[in-house]
Design an enzyme around this catalytic site. Structure first.
Site, PDB file in Angstrom:
ATOM      1  N   MET A 147     -40.963  11.472  34.048  1.00  0.00           N
ATOM      2  CA  MET A 147     -40.893  10.263  34.858  1.00  0.00           C
ATOM      3  C   MET A 147     -40.256  10.524  36.216  1.00  0.00           C
ATOM      4  O   MET A 147     -40.387   9.709  37.126  1.00  0.00           O
ATOM      5  CB  MET A 147     -40.156   9.157  34.089  1.00  0.00           C
ATOM      6  CG  MET A 147     -41.008   8.598  32.951  1.00  0.00           C
ATOM      7  SD  MET A 147     -40.125   7.512  31.786  1.00  0.00           S
ATOM      8  CE  MET A 147     -39.497   6.243  32.879  1.00  0.00           C
ATOM      9  N   LYS A 205     -30.991  -2.965  38.172  1.00  0.00           N
ATOM     10  CA  LYS A 205     -32.036  -3.586  37.353  1.00  0.00           C
ATOM     11  C   LYS A 205     -31.472  -4.518  36.282  1.00  0.00           C
ATOM     12  O   LYS A 205     -32.094  -5.529  35.942  1.00  0.00           O
ATOM     13  CB  LYS A 205     -32.923  -2.513  36.723  1.00  0.00           C
ATOM     14  CG  LYS A 205     -33.765  -1.751  37.742  1.00  0.00           C
ATOM     15  CD  LYS A 205     -34.671  -0.734  37.070  1.00  0.00           C
ATOM     16  CE  LYS A 205     -35.473   0.043  38.103  1.00  0.00           C
ATOM     17  NZ  LYS A 205     -36.403   0.999  37.472  1.00  0.00           N
ATOM     18  N   GLY A 235     -31.865   3.332  30.069  1.00  0.00           N
ATOM     19  CA  GLY A 235     -32.636   2.266  30.698  1.00  0.00           C
ATOM     20  C   GLY A 235     -34.068   2.649  31.007  1.00  0.00           C
ATOM     21  O   GLY A 235     -34.978   1.824  30.880  1.00  0.00           O
ATOM     22  N   ARG A 259     -39.677   5.394  48.865  1.00  0.00           N
ATOM     23  CA  ARG A 259     -41.037   5.467  49.393  1.00  0.00           C
ATOM     24  C   ARG A 259     -41.755   4.124  49.303  1.00  0.00           C
ATOM     25  O   ARG A 259     -42.911   4.002  49.726  1.00  0.00           O
ATOM     26  CB  ARG A 259     -41.825   6.540  48.635  1.00  0.00           C
ATOM     27  CG  ARG A 259     -41.230   7.926  48.782  1.00  0.00           C
ATOM     28  CD  ARG A 259     -42.019   8.981  48.021  1.00  0.00           C
ATOM     29  NE  ARG A 259     -41.347  10.273  48.114  1.00  0.00           N
ATOM     30  CZ  ARG A 259     -41.511  11.146  49.102  1.00  0.00           C
ATOM     31  NH1 ARG A 259     -42.339  10.862  50.093  1.00  0.00           N
ATOM     32  NH2 ARG A 259     -40.866  12.299  49.106  1.00  0.00           N
ATOM     33  N   SER A 260     -41.076   3.115  48.752  1.00  0.00           N
ATOM     34  CA  SER A 260     -41.729   1.824  48.538  1.00  0.00           C
ATOM     35  C   SER A 260     -42.222   1.167  49.827  1.00  0.00           C
ATOM     36  O   SER A 260     -43.329   0.604  49.837  1.00  0.00           O
ATOM     37  CB  SER A 260     -40.791   0.878  47.787  1.00  0.00           C
ATOM     38  OG  SER A 260     -40.569   1.345  46.476  1.00  0.00           O
TER      39      SER A 260
END
Length: 279
Positions: free
Chosen positions: A219, A67, A131, A17-18
């Site tokens: 989250m 990441k 993470g 969705r960024s």
């Protein structure tokens, strides 16, 4: 007019969705930029970043599973990214690649600002030791809770994570335990950083964890309650929230780093929530 280019990179990436979030941030703040989603081969992250950078890219968001590789690619890092050992935001400049991790800041801003839940002097439980947990731990400690407990199915990982971060906040009571060892304890805020919701499961927790007026926060996000939030509802958590606000707030932190202006997140978050709920 030259348009500054940005992107989110991951594998998979089609669900991201960024691009929609950053397009709205740009419209709202009057910034001239483009933002796209890039699929990188699992063995081709570094090459994909370098191609985008050489083509004039100004910055990137990084999502799973890259990441850790992004952290290794940086020339300089924000302290919160160094502590996490992972990067979700890259900024390209004449002095190299700067890395940041905005996940924890996004989590804190969603809880404290959007949900109006101060974390100072609260008893906080963080579930998971991977993470996702590591990425938010330093900002959580900086919020100065009375205590922060790390619980994980594998207790050794929880103890190792607590040991790695204890020196960052010596005034916070930081401890670690297994899920089973949580029996009899009570918390004001419980944050799920495990991946259980992705498997449509909830962590197996003992009953009675939630204090009066406690917040349960996952989250992960989706339409309706995640399995963790459904279990928290049954166990008496009076306030429950998923990670959609964290997604928007961490994006706003990245936008601030790149453009020097913080966008207003309320309208973006409300629009995404309507989309998720089918409105």
């Amino acid at each position: 007019m030259t348009i500054d280019r940005y992107a989110v990179i991951g594998n998979p990436i089609s669900h991201s969705r960024s691009p929609a979030i950053h397009a709205e941030f740009a419209r709202q703040t009057g910034q001239q930029l483009s933002y796209e989603a890039l699929l990188a081969p699992l063995d081709g992250f570094r090459d994909a970043v370098e191609r985008f950078r050489r083509a004039g890219g100004r910055g990137m968001n990084v999502t799973v599973p890259f990441k850790l590789e992004a952290f290794a690619l940086t020339d300089r890092c924000a302290p919160r990214a160094s502590a996490a050992g992972a990067v979700n935001t890259l900024a390209f400049g004449p002095d190299g690649i700067f890395g940041d991790n905005t996940d924890g800041a996004g989590l804190i801003r969603d809880i404290v600002h959007n949900l109006d839940r101060p974390l100072e002097r609260q008893r906080v439980l963080l579930l998971g030791a991977g993470g996702a947990a590591r990425g938010v731990l330093l900002p959580l400690l900086a919020a100065r809770p009375a205590s922060l407990t790390l619980a994980n199915r594998s207790v050794d990982k929880a103890h190792a994570l607590a040991a790695a971060f204890r020196s960052h906040a010596p005034d916070v009571a930081l401890d670690a335990c297994s899920f089973v060892d949580l029996a009899g304890r009570v918390f004001d805020v419980v944050i799920n950083a495990t991946a259980a919701s992705l498997a449509n499961e909830a962590p197996q927790l003992p009953p009675g964890l939630y204090a009066a007026n406690a917040l349960a926060y996952d989250m992960m996000y989706g339409c309706g309650d995640t399995p963790f939030l459904a279990a928290a509802r049954s166990d008496g958590a009076t306030q429950r929230a998923d990670g959609l606000g964290m997604l928007v707030e961490q994006a706003a932190e990245s936008f601030l780093l790149w453009r020097g202006v913080r966008p207003d997140t309320a309208a973006v978050l409300a629009a995404l929530r309507r989309q998720l709920d089918g409105g």
